[in-house]
Structures are given as structure tokens and as C-alpha cells.
Design a protein around this motif. Structure first.
Motif, PDB file in Angstrom:
ATOM      1  N   LEU A   1       0.671  -1.445  -0.148  1.00  0.00           N
ATOM      2  CA  LEU A   1      -0.047  -0.068   0.295  1.00  0.00           C
ATOM      3  C   LEU A   1       0.733   0.737   0.107  1.00  0.00           C
ATOM      4  O   LEU A   1       1.563   1.407   1.237  1.00  0.00           O
ATOM      5  N   ALA A   2       1.219   2.096  -0.882  1.00  0.00           N
ATOM      6  CA  ALA A   2       2.066   2.595  -1.042  1.00  0.00           C
ATOM      7  C   ALA A   2       0.922   4.132   0.012  1.00  0.00           C
ATOM      8  O   ALA A   2      -0.045   5.152  -0.753  1.00  0.00           O
ATOM      9  N   VAL A   3       1.587   5.417   0.416  1.00  0.00           N
ATOM     10  CA  VAL A   3       0.893   6.256   1.057  1.00  0.00           C
ATOM     11  C   VAL A   3       2.054   7.518   0.558  1.00  0.00           C
ATOM     12  O   VAL A   3       3.198   7.473   1.415  1.00  0.00           O
ATOM     13  N   ASP A   4       1.502   8.678   0.203  1.00  0.00           N
ATOM     14  CA  ASP A   4       2.231   9.738  -0.256  1.00  0.00           C
ATOM     15  C   ASP A   4       2.188  10.749   0.861  1.00  0.00           C
ATOM     16  O   ASP A   4       1.035  11.098   1.290  1.00  0.00           O
ATOM     17  N   ALA A   5       3.286  11.006   1.728  1.00  0.00           N
ATOM     18  CA  ALA A   5       3.358  11.349   2.737  1.00  0.00           C
ATOM     19  C   ALA A   5       2.489  12.946   2.501  1.00  0.00           C
ATOM     20  O   ALA A   5       2.976  13.823   3.495  1.00  0.00           O
ATOM     21  N   ASP A   6       3.395  13.312   0.889  1.00  0.00           N
ATOM     22  CA  ASP A   6       3.120  14.831   1.100  1.00  0.00           C
ATOM     23  C   ASP A   6       1.652  15.342   0.973  1.00  0.00           C
ATOM     24  O   ASP A   6       1.670  16.672   1.021  1.00  0.00           O
TER      25      ASP A   6
ATOM     26  N   LEU B   1      -0.927   9.979   9.575  1.00  0.00           N
ATOM     27  CA  LEU B   1       0.405  10.009   9.427  1.00  0.00           C
ATOM     28  C   LEU B   1       1.266   9.672  10.875  1.00  0.00           C
ATOM     29  O   LEU B   1       2.154   8.506  10.745  1.00  0.00           O
ATOM     30  N   TYR B   2       0.422  10.078  12.417  1.00  0.00           N
ATOM     31  CA  TYR B   2       0.649   9.729  13.323  1.00  0.00           C
ATOM     32  C   TYR B   2       0.688   8.430  13.000  1.00  0.00           C
ATOM     33  O   TYR B   2       1.859   7.499  13.504  1.00  0.00           O
ATOM     34  N   PRO B   3      -0.307   7.798  13.245  1.00  0.00           N
ATOM     35  CA  PRO B   3      -0.087   5.624  13.829  1.00  0.00           C
ATOM     36  C   PRO B   3       0.470   5.771  13.270  1.00  0.00           C
ATOM     37  O   PRO B   3       1.283   4.403  12.855  1.00  0.00           O
TER      38      PRO B   3
END
Length: 364
Positions: A118-123, A130-132
Motif C-alpha cells: 500500500l503506497a502512502v504519499d506523505a506529502d 501519518l502519526y499512527p
């Protein structure tokens, strides 16, 4: 009681024949006209005696239960610290997970659907999401139990798991202090005090006082002494003002070297990374040991360090295993692979080592 006695009269009269023997014992007249009345009187007497006997039994039973309940109640003066009576098992040394592994062998993830990512774009992902992810992905994390003091000398104590050692010459630690939206300037008391005094102490948390340590992480108002609130014991430091925690087996007295501020997309400071130099170590004799070369080290089998994971989850170091480094040619110390092959069991299990291994020279 009288009402209950009267209520039993019809039953006793109906079964009066069963109580004929009472007539003799009471010396009642036995003439025919009086026979029925005598039987009834005997039954009545026997019923009364039985009722009184049953009542006495019930009263004694209730009193006994009350005394038993009272004896089981622990008063404040009888309180016993649970950690003083409970025992804990030191960590044990075991073989590493795959003793039969050889350089070049494949080690894929054994879990189902492991190749689907699963790709997550942090931007573009909100920080609340994002925290958990961050705290559950980077695990386990060591915990810095940081003690500081304010200008008036009030002690502040709080655990931080964005923490690690960054070097040894000089000994350097780094602590990430996330800013809190609930504070006027976003800064927690720990950061305020470090900026003000330039000093702090890192205490290592062990399992024997984890509950007290966890109690200090509440969002308490400024000026609250969390060390006293959690029932922990202060120890004077030797080179800095903040006290050490007596329940901890490892203390590091530190001075501030630098604070690096991290800004979010809006330009606001979201995290302050405190970099400190360790001025003095304090190692309890209970966990102190010597490496094969005679240098002072901490015995992890006795330290029982606690690590932070995602959510409210913590981890314990209950099993330890050693893996030497390969040299520049990819070779391991002579006999290492052969020894691991001998420890492997035919059914895929792992043989236990005979007792803990000697402590090795710390590797950085």
C-alpha cells in the motif's frame, strides 16, 4: 418470627401423626380425646425448636461470612507494592531465528499477500493519519525517561520514544519532542525546561516500574511534579540540576548541544529535535557487567528494558540472540556457521543454548 411460626401451624397439624413420639418425651396425656391435641402440641413444640435451631445456624453462618469478608479487605496501612512480591524472569539467550541460513539464501516474508504494498504519499496525507502509521512502523523504539527542572526547581518527568543514541565520541543522544496544539506556544514542559536550563537526564525504563513510568505521560498542567505524582524517587545528579530516577537502573546526565526545529507545510514548528551530550553515566550494580575485554557494559538480561510500539503497545526484551558481523569479504568468525548448523533441529525447531553467553563487546 411469630408470624412465621403461625404460618407453619397448618403444615404441622396436617402431619401431626409424624410427631407422636413427641408426646412421650413431653409427658403429655395420652387419652383418646387428648391424643390429637397432644400430637399437635408436640408438633408445635418440635417446630418451634427446629425454627430456633435453624435461625441460630443462619445467624452463625452470616456472622462468619462477614468476618471472612472483613479479613479479606486490605487497609491502606496493609498495602503491599505488587512489584515487591512479584518475580520476573531475566531475558534468555537463544539461537538466532534461522540457524541454517547461508549467505545468498532467500528469506522472503512468510505472511500471505506479502508482495502487495500500500503506497502512502506523505506529502498529501494528513498528519493525523501519518502519526499512527509512523509509531507503528518504526518499532520497537527505546524510551527516554527525561527529567528536567524549571526556573523554580520544579521537577518535570516524561517518557519520549522518538529517542536514540546518535554517537559515542562524545556520547550523544537525540530526542524528538513533538509540539502539542493544546499548548499556547506548542511546547511541552520538557522542551521549555531544556531551553531554559540547557540540562536534562535520560533515565532508562525497565519493566519493574513501567506502570509508574506510564503514569507520568499524562497531559498534566505546567508545574506538576510527575515524579512525585507517580510515586517515583528522585536521586541527586552529579553534574546537572535535574534529578535522576532511583527506580531506573541506567541514568545519563546530559547538557544541551543543539535544538533542530522541524517545520510543517505551513511553516510552523511541529517537532523540536533535542541533541544532548552525555556528561555522566550511572549504572546500577544490579545490571552492570564486563565485556570479554573487561569494559563496563549493561547486562540486558537483567536490565529488562521496555520498548514502545504502536498505539498503547509496549514490548519486552525476553529473548536475545547474537549474530556476529561479516568481515569485508563477507566471511563470519570461524566455526559460527558450523555451530549454528549443529543447533538446528530436524523438525525445524531450535535448540536452546546452555545458559547465557558471555557479554560481547558492544558494536556501534
Amino acid at each position: 418470627s411469630v408470624c412465621r411460626m403461625v404460618a407453619t401451624l397448618p403444615y404441622l397439624y396436617a402431619h401431626r401423626c409424624r410427631f407422636q413420639s413427641v408426646v412421650c418425651s413431653l409427658h403429655l396425656p395420652t387419652s383418646k380425646p387428648c391424643k390429637s391435641m397432644a400430637a399437635f402440641a408436640g408438633a408445635l413444640a418440635l417446630g418451634a425448636a427446629s425454627a430456633l435451631g435453624i435461625r441460630e445456624i443462619l445467624v452463625r453462618f452470616v456472622r462468619g461470612q462477614r468476618r471472612k469478608g472483613t479479613n479479606n479487605v486490605k487497609h491502606s496501612s496493609d498495602h503491599v507494592n505488587p512489584t515487591s512480591q512479584s518475580s520476573w524472569n531475566p531475558a534468555k539467550h537463544v539461537p538466532h531465528p534461522h540457524p541454517g541460513w547461508r549467505p545468498g539464501d532467500s528469506q522472503p516474508c512468510p505472511l500471505p499477500d506479502a508482495t502487495n504494498f500500500l503506497a502512502v504519499d506523505a506529502d498529501v496525507t494528513p498528519s493525523s493519519e501519518l502519526y499512527p502509521l509512523v509509531i507503528s512502523a518504526v518499532v520497537p523504539r527505546p524510551i527516554a525517561f527525561v527529567s528536567t527542572v524549571d526556573a523554580d526547581g520544579t521537577v518535570n518527568l516524561s517518557p519520549y520514544s522518538f529517542f536514540n543514541a546518535m554517537g559515542f565520541n562524545p556520547p550523544t543522544v537525540a530526542i524528538g519532542l513533538c509540539h502539542s496544539p493544546g499548548r499556547p506556544d506548542g511546547k511541552k514542559d520538557t522542551l521549555h525546561n531544556i531551553e531554559l536550563t540547557g540540562e536534562f537526564v535520560v533515565n532508562i525504563i525497565s519493566e519493574w516500574f513501567i506502570e509508574a513510568a506510564n503514569h507520568t505521560c499524562g497531559d498534566y498542567p505546567p508545574g506538576v511534579d510527575e515524579m512525585r505524582l507517580a510515586g517515583l524517587t528522585p536521586l541527586p545528579s552529579t553534574k546537572v540540576r535535574p534529578p535522576r530516577v532511583a527506580e531506573s537502573a541506567v541514568h545519563m546526565e546530559c547538557k544541551l548541544r543543539h535544538i533542530h526545529h522541524v517545520h510543517d507545510a505551513s511553516g510552523a514548528v511541529s517537532t523540536s529535535i533535542v541533541i544532548g551530550q552525555v556528561l555522566a553515566y550511572h549504572i546500577s550494580s544490579a545490571v552492570a557487567a564486563r565485556s570479554p575485554s573487561g569494559k563496563l557494559v549493561v547486562d540486558l538480561t537483567r536490565l529488562a528494558p521496555v520498548a514502545r510500539c504502536g498505539g498503547f503497545t509496549y514490548a519486552r526484551a525476553s529473548e536475545l540472540y547474537d549474530m556476529p558481523r561479516p568481515d569485508r569479504e563477507g566471511r563470519y568468525p570461524q566455526g559460527f556457521l558450523q555451530e549454528q548448523r549443529q543447533q538446528e533441529q530436524p523438525q525445524g525447531g531450535f535448540a536452546m543454548l546452555n545458559g547465557p553467553k558471555p557479554l560481547q563487546q558492544p558494536q556501534h
